[in-house]
Each structure stands twice: as C-alpha cells, then as structure tokens.
Write an enzyme that holds these catalytic residues in place. Structure first.
Site, short mmCIF file in Angstrom:
data_model
loop_
_atom_site.label_atom_id
_atom_site.label_comp_id
_atom_site.label_asym_id
_atom_site.label_seq_id
_atom_site.Cartn_x
_atom_site.Cartn_y
_atom_site.Cartn_z
N ASN A 273 0.85 -1.40 0.09
CA ASN A 273 0.10 0.07 -0.19
C ASN A 273 1.06 1.38 -0.07
O ASN A 273 0.72 2.22 -0.91
CB ASN A 273 -0.84 -0.06 1.39
CG ASN A 273 -2.23 -0.81 1.05
OD1 ASN A 273 -2.59 -0.90 0.02
ND2 ASN A 273 -2.68 -1.02 2.21
N HIS A 278 -3.00 2.53 -2.56
CA HIS A 278 -4.23 1.74 -2.01
C HIS A 278 -4.84 0.93 -3.11
O HIS A 278 -5.17 -0.19 -2.99
CB HIS A 278 -5.17 2.69 -1.48
CG HIS A 278 -5.48 2.17 0.06
ND1 HIS A 278 -4.95 2.04 0.89
CD2 HIS A 278 -6.85 1.51 0.25
CE1 HIS A 278 -5.55 1.44 2.27
NE2 HIS A 278 -6.66 1.21 1.65
N ASP A 282 -5.39 -2.91 -3.43
CA ASP A 282 -6.63 -3.54 -3.69
C ASP A 282 -6.63 -4.71 -4.80
O ASP A 282 -7.22 -5.90 -4.94
CB ASP A 282 -7.92 -2.65 -4.19
CG ASP A 282 -8.19 -1.99 -3.01
OD1 ASP A 282 -7.90 -2.13 -1.91
OD2 ASP A 282 -9.02 -0.76 -3.21
N GLU A 308 -6.48 -8.06 4.23
CA GLU A 308 -5.84 -9.09 3.44
C GLU A 308 -5.66 -10.39 4.07
O GLU A 308 -4.94 -11.20 3.73
CB GLU A 308 -4.34 -8.74 3.12
CG GLU A 308 -3.85 -7.39 3.77
CD GLU A 308 -3.54 -7.71 5.16
OE1 GLU A 308 -4.30 -7.94 6.06
OE2 GLU A 308 -2.20 -8.26 5.70
N1 GTP Z 1 -5.63 -1.64 -0.36
C1 GTP Z 1 -6.11 -2.21 0.83
N2 GTP Z 1 -5.47 -2.21 1.96
C2 GTP Z 1 -6.21 -2.50 3.15
C3 GTP Z 1 -7.43 -3.12 2.96
N3 GTP Z 1 -7.58 -3.81 4.27
C4 GTP Z 1 -6.75 -3.26 4.96
N4 GTP Z 1 -5.62 -2.93 4.20
C5 GTP Z 1 -4.36 -2.63 4.75
O1 GTP Z 1 -3.62 -3.73 5.00
C6 GTP Z 1 -2.55 -3.55 5.92
C7 GTP Z 1 -2.40 -4.51 6.86
O2 GTP Z 1 -1.20 -4.38 7.44
P1 GTP Z 1 -0.77 -5.34 8.61
O3 GTP Z 1 -1.88 -6.52 9.10
O4 GTP Z 1 -0.37 -4.36 9.71
O5 GTP Z 1 0.40 -6.08 8.40
P2 GTP Z 1 1.50 -6.33 6.98
O6 GTP Z 1 2.13 -5.30 6.50
O7 GTP Z 1 0.56 -7.19 6.11
O8 GTP Z 1 2.85 -7.11 7.63
P3 GTP Z 1 2.27 -8.82 8.11
O9 GTP Z 1 1.17 -9.21 8.12
O10 GTP Z 1 3.22 -8.67 9.34
O11 GTP Z 1 3.43 -9.49 7.24
C8 GTP Z 1 -2.93 -2.19 6.64
O12 GTP Z 1 -1.89 -1.26 6.11
C9 GTP Z 1 -4.39 -1.83 6.25
O13 GTP Z 1 -4.74 -0.35 5.94
C10 GTP Z 1 -7.98 -3.16 1.64
O14 GTP Z 1 -9.16 -3.80 1.44
N5 GTP Z 1 -7.44 -2.65 0.60
#
Ligand code: GTP
Length: 387
Positions: A273, A278, A282, A308
C-alpha cells in the site's frame, strides 16, 4: 372453433387486453424506479407495452378513424414497440442497442405499408410484410431471452412467448397463401385473424410477465450476492462463511470425516500500500482471491475476513491433503506473478478437526488454532505454511 370466434367480440377483447397491458406497463415503470440502476431495460419495456397498446387501440378503431391512423400509424407503433422490447433486453444484458439499422428497417416497412394500403391496395401483401417483420423481431427477442441471466423461469417464459409470436406470424403467412380471398377486415371472425390479434394483445401481456419475472430473479440473485459476498473480491463474507462452516462442522462430527481450516495473510501488505498506493493494494487482494480460488475444489469455501486476511474451509480433508493445498497456494502466489502487479507472498496457518476426536471444540476454536499457526508462520519468516 366457430363457437369460440363467435363468443369473443374482437373489439371488447382488444380493449380488455389493452387495459391489462397498461397495468403491466405501470408495474414495469414502478420496477424501473425502485430496482437498482444496473437492472436495465424496464423503462424500455414499459414504453414498449404502451406503444403496442396504442397500436392495437388505433387498429381497433378501424373504420371509425382514417386508415393512416388505423393502419399506418398502428403498424409503425407496433413495430417500434416490438423493437423497444429488443432494446430493453439488450440493455438488460449490458449490450448497446443498434438503433440506426433497426429504425431504417422499420421506416422501410412503414413506407411499404403506405404503398400497399394506398397504392396497390394489397391486403395480403401488407400482412405478409408485417408478419416478416414480426418474425425478425421476435426471433431476435427469443435469442436474447434464452441467453438472459439468470436462466430461470423468467428467461424461459419470455423465450416461449417470443417463439409463440414467431409461430403465429409464420402461420399467418402460410394461411395467406392458401386463402387469397381473405378480405381486408381486421375484425373478421375467422380463427387465424383472431389468433393474430390475440397474439399482439395477450402476447404482450405474457412477454411483460416474463420480463417482470426475469428482473425479479436478477434482483433476488443480486440481493443474495450482496448478503453473502465481499463486494471487492466476490469471496464469501464472514457471515456466509460461518453459515456454511456450521453445516460442514456438523457433518464432520456426524460422519467423523476430517475438516480443515486454513487462514492466510498477505506478507508485508502495508508496504504494498505504502509503495504502490491503495488501488494497487486492492488489485493484489483481488489477485490473491482469484488465484487461491483456482487452487480449491468445489465444496471448499474461500472467505475474506477483512483486509488481506482470508479463511478457507476444506470439508472432508485431512492434514496431509490440506497441507498440500496450503503449500500449492503459497507456491502459486510466490512463483506465478502477474506482471502488472508487484511481487508478493503469503503466509498460511492450518488446522484440522478429525471428526469427534478433533481437538477444537467448535468452528471458532478450529479457526483460532489456524490463526495461531499463521502467527507462527509470520514469526518464522513469512512466505510459509505452519500447522
Ligand atoms: N489496499 C487495501 N489495503 C487494506 C485493505 N484492508 C486493510 N488494508 C491495509 O492492509 C494493511 C495490513 O497490514 P498489517 O496487517 O499491519 O501487516 P502487514 O503489512 O501485512 O505485515 P504482516 O502481516 O506482518 O506480514 C494495513 O495497512 C491496512 O490499511 C483493503 O481493503 N485494501
């Protein structure tokens, strides 16, 4: 047959059919206003039914009003109305209607009708030309109705009425060649004339009912989709997942067959992201959904629990098989990269309930175990499967 044709007064019949047609137009119009915007075509059908009603209204006043209204204007309104039925079905299917060639064709038919009415006074020729136009329009309608989604009662009902329209028009043509002495009299009490009239008044009611059914079936399918699916990916939502999981859990306990749950989380997704925006994030989530789904079998359930994070339920699947599935997904994401997207990996946690000897007390506990395994996969370096 004679009794039937004597019993039914054609003018009364047309009047009643037209009134019913107007009610159908009203229902279609109300539906057009209240249904979601993406269910298109209802307005065209409402207008079509009104036009066809006007056409038979004008035709029913034959002898009372001038022929340019009762024959020429009525024919034009009938053809335009029938064409609008096709336009409505095309819009419903998401196609762009082709106005120009159709309107040119209708214009040519109307010019021929004028000539056959005032020039050659050829009644049979007029019926022949109109029947040919009906065959063309109804055939197009039958094909569109057959392919209309969802393929349920509405689509088949519509198709049947269009085919009936084609059959009546063909029959009309064949009877013309065997009865050249037919008079130019719309209210002739002969059977074919009355069937022909009935088709264009009662037939349009049947078609309207079919289209109303079809639009309702689409609405039902859309509501069901909205209630059970995640709008971005089309994967099942949490609610639908637990509804199906409860059934599978009960089946697993009863049959003592294994039930596996996999939880998955895209690695470093925050970075995706932050670095690509973003929107690309997605697209990565959608990409994961499509490719993970390709690795699953029909009874497996793939659900998006948020962000995710996805959960997969694998009925009738033991530890070895479930681990293979999870590993297949991990490898697919790691190796087959969509060139338009950034490379990414996924971590997966796995847990299995073995019928009544399973450790988990319920489905929530099974998923909690898979979550704990996923946490370990993250701790141990990501892009891996843990059980
Ligand atoms: N583009 C997008 N981003 C999302 C969505 N839902 C959640 N996110 C983002 O997904 C990210 C999840 O990050 P984290 O769960 O903190 O961890 P990570 O960066 O995946 O790292 P690890 O899980 O530890 O490997 C966050 O920055 C959320 O803002 C979505 O529907 N679309």
């Amino acid at each position: 047959m004679t009794v039937i044709t004597e019993l039914i007064d054609p003018r009364t019949f047309l009047l009643v059919a037209n009134l019913l047609g107007m009610f159908c137009a009203l229902v279609l119009w109300v539906q057009a206003r209240s249904f979601p915007e993406d269910i298109k075509g209802l307005r065209d059908w409402a207008l079509a039914v009104v036009l066809i009603g006007c056409a038979s209204g004008l035709a029913s006043m034959r002898g009372i009003i001038p022929d340019y209204l009762a024959i020429v204007a009525a024919s034009a309104a009938l053809l335009l109305g029938q064409f609008l039925l096709i336009v409505g079905l095309q819009r419903y299917a998401g196609q762009q209607p082709k106005w120009r060639p159709a309107l040119d064709g209708i214009g040519a038919v109307v010019i021929l009708i004028v000539w056959l009415t005032y020039g050659s006074h050829h009644y049979q020729g007029r019926i022949f030309i109109m029947s040919l136009a009906h065959i063309g329009l109804f055939s197009a309608g039958a094909v569109l109705a057959w392919h209309a989604r969802p393929t349920g009662l509405g689509s088949r009902f519509l198709c049947a009425f269009f085919v009936l329209g084609v059959a009546v028009a063909v029959w009309r043509i064949t009877t013309l060649s065997t009865a050249l002495d037919q008079a130019d009299e719309i209210f002739d009490r002969n059977l074919i004339q009355q069937v022909y009239l009935g088709m264009f008044s009662l037939g349009v009611l049947g078609l309207s009912v079919g289209f109303i059914l079809l639009a309702n079936e689409r609405l039902h399918a859309e509501l069901e989709f909205m209630a059970t699916r995640d709008p971005m990916t089309g994967a099942f939502n949490r609610r639908a997942f637990f509804a199906q999981a409860a059934v599978e859990w009960a089946r697993s306990m009863r049959t003592q067959r294994p039930l596996a749950a996999i939880t998955s989380d895209i690695d470093f997704f925050k970075k995706v992201n932050d670095q690509h925006g973003h929107h690309v994030g997605d697209l990565v989530i959608k990409d994961f959904t499509v490719r993970a789904a390709q690795m699953l079998r029909l009874p497996d359930v793939l659900a998006r629990f948020g962000g995710e994070e996805f959960v997969i339920l694998l009925p009738d699947t033991g530890m070895v098989e479930a681990k293979n599935v999870a590993e297949r997904i991990r490898r697919e994401i790691e190796t087959h990269r969509d060139k338009a997207l950034p490379a990414y990996t996924v971590s997966l946690g796995l847990s299995v309930a073995q019928g009544d000897v399973g450790q988990a007390a319920d489905i929530e506990a099974l998923i909690a175990e898979a979550d704990a395994a996923l946490y370990r996969a993250k701790q141990r370096g990501r892009n891996r499967v843990e059980t």
